[in-house]
Design an enzyme around this catalytic site. Structure first.
Site, short mmCIF file in Angstrom:
data_model
loop_
_atom_site.label_atom_id
_atom_site.label_comp_id
_atom_site.label_asym_id
_atom_site.label_seq_id
_atom_site.Cartn_x
_atom_site.Cartn_y
_atom_site.Cartn_z
N VAL A 279 4.11 7.93 15.08
CA VAL A 279 2.93 7.81 15.96
C VAL A 279 2.47 9.20 16.43
O VAL A 279 3.30 10.07 16.72
CB VAL A 279 3.29 6.92 17.17
N ALA A 280 1.15 9.36 16.50
CA ALA A 280 0.53 10.63 16.97
C ALA A 280 1.14 11.83 16.24
O ALA A 280 1.55 12.81 16.84
CB ALA A 280 0.67 10.78 18.48
N ASP B 189 -11.22 9.31 10.91
CA ASP B 189 -10.18 9.20 9.87
C ASP B 189 -10.19 7.84 9.19
O ASP B 189 -9.60 7.67 8.13
CB ASP B 189 -8.79 9.39 10.50
N GLY C 257 -1.75 7.11 11.38
CA GLY C 257 -1.18 5.76 11.49
C GLY C 257 -2.12 4.75 12.15
O GLY C 257 -2.32 3.65 11.63
N LYS D 188 -1.68 9.15 5.55
CA LYS D 188 -2.37 10.22 4.80
C LYS D 188 -1.76 11.57 5.17
O LYS D 188 -1.17 11.74 6.25
CB LYS D 188 -3.87 10.23 5.11
#
Ligand code: ATP
Length: 330
Positions: free
Chosen positions: A110-111, A151, A116, A20
């Protein structure tokens, strides 16, 4: 009925979990429970993890029976993986005795502020409930998703959407023309917790800018680009002064607007077209920061989770796209 589709092969099942982007995010204030009140405009993009699920027999009585395999650095394999926790939740909910093997092929950085882990968790909730024939009510699935993170509910539903409260109370937004975006990731994580801890009362706003952005969605890329907003940017900037450089580089390269996604550090540039996005990417390949990764993507309307081997970016597809588009990763 939740909007998703899955590819089922016997006891295997593959779910594509798209990333997203938050094209608008305002922090309205701090709640008594420690969370922040948000108003955020979310869209899925065609960059996706592929989550493959398989029923297994637990090795020993009393063991969780949940295994996570993922080859991406920085992704935990065990209980700290959000996908593992999603499997545990759904297993308890359905009082299921068998276990699950979860293979995550990561394409989503990632992060990075692209959701994710939340996407993978939603894929597991939906996929395992399908694989195990659990016919849970959508409201129950949403409640489980919220337990995993604010999320996660977005990934069970439709893109685009407006998220209120802690971001988890979602309202549909009418589909608009797909936007071409350029994503720039600086190559290090920005922990969500640290960014929120840096918020000051002056960063709190009333949601008008996100509502104005949503009202302009039908007016084209330039109208959207001039209204993108992220109230977490001042907090992120205090941790990472380079955020300003990434935004400036995107604008210099021709982006119509640039904004950090979620709690960062990925920055989204809005392009006038796919061709313009590719030109921006090429310009950043020569002029960008030394460790920047740059992707070209587009926003996608409809169910966020989707069939395993379709048009979107699973890793194989992502690799083909990187070859075709020359992803700048140096
Ligand atoms: P958030 O805003 O929730 O931190 P994000 O999109 O910025 O999300 P994620 O990619 O979800 O970032 O990763 C956040 C952290 O979650 C990482 O530090 C990672 O160790 C951990 N994590 C747990 N499960 C996963 C997963 N399945 N994929 C990626 N990261 C995961």
């Amino acid at each position: 009925m939740l909007g998703f589709s899955v590819l089922e092969r016997g006891r295997h099942l593959t779910v594509r979990a798209r990333a997203k982007v938050n094209l608008g995010l305002e922090v309205l204030g701090r709640r008594a429970d420690g969370y922040h009140e948000l108003l955020t405009f979310l869209a899925a993009i065609d960059l996706a993890d592929r989550v493959t699920l398989e029923t297994i027999q637990p090795e020993a009585p009393g063991s969780s029976g949940i295994e996570v395999a993922c080859d991406a650095p920085g992704v935990p394999r065990g209980r700290d993986n959000l996908a593992w926790r999603a499997a545990e939740l759904i297993r308890r909910e359905g009082q299921v005795r068998v276990g699950a093997r979860i293979r995550i092929a990561k394409a989503i950085p990632v992060a990075a502020g692209l959701g994710g882990g939340s996407a993978d968790a939603a894929a597991v909730l939906v996929g395992l409930s399908r694989l195990w024939g659990l016919s849970l009510a959508p409201a129950r699935l949403l409640a489980l998703a919220t337990k995993l993170g604010m999320d996660v509910p977005f990934f069970l539903g439709q893109s685009p959407a407006l998220g209120a409260d802690r971001g988890e109370r979602l309202a549909a937004v009418p589909p608009h023309q797909s936007l071409a975006v350029v994503l720039v990731n600086p190559g290090f994580p920005l922990p969500t917790r640290d960014v929120y801890a840096r918020l000051r009362p002056v960063d709190f706003t009333d949601g008008t800018r996100v509502r104005t952005l949503v009202a302009a969605l039908g007016d084209g890329a330039a109208a959207v680009a001039s209204r993108v907003v992220n109230g977490l940017e001042p907090a992120a900037l205090s941790l990472w002064p380079g955020l300003g450089d990434v935004k400036a580089a995107l604008l210099d390269a021709g982006a119509l607007g640039a904004v950090m996604s979620g709690s960062g550090p990925t920055v989204i540039g809005i392009a006038a077209s796919r061709a313009a996005a590719l030109r921006i990417r090429a310009a950043l390949a020569t002029g960008g920061g030394p460790r920047w990764s740059v992707w070209v993507a587009r926003t996608v309307a409809g169910p966020v989770l989707s069939i395993g081997d379709g048009e979107d970016a699973g890793p194989a597809k992502a690799r083909r796209q990187e070859a075709a588009w020359g992803v700048a990763k140096r």
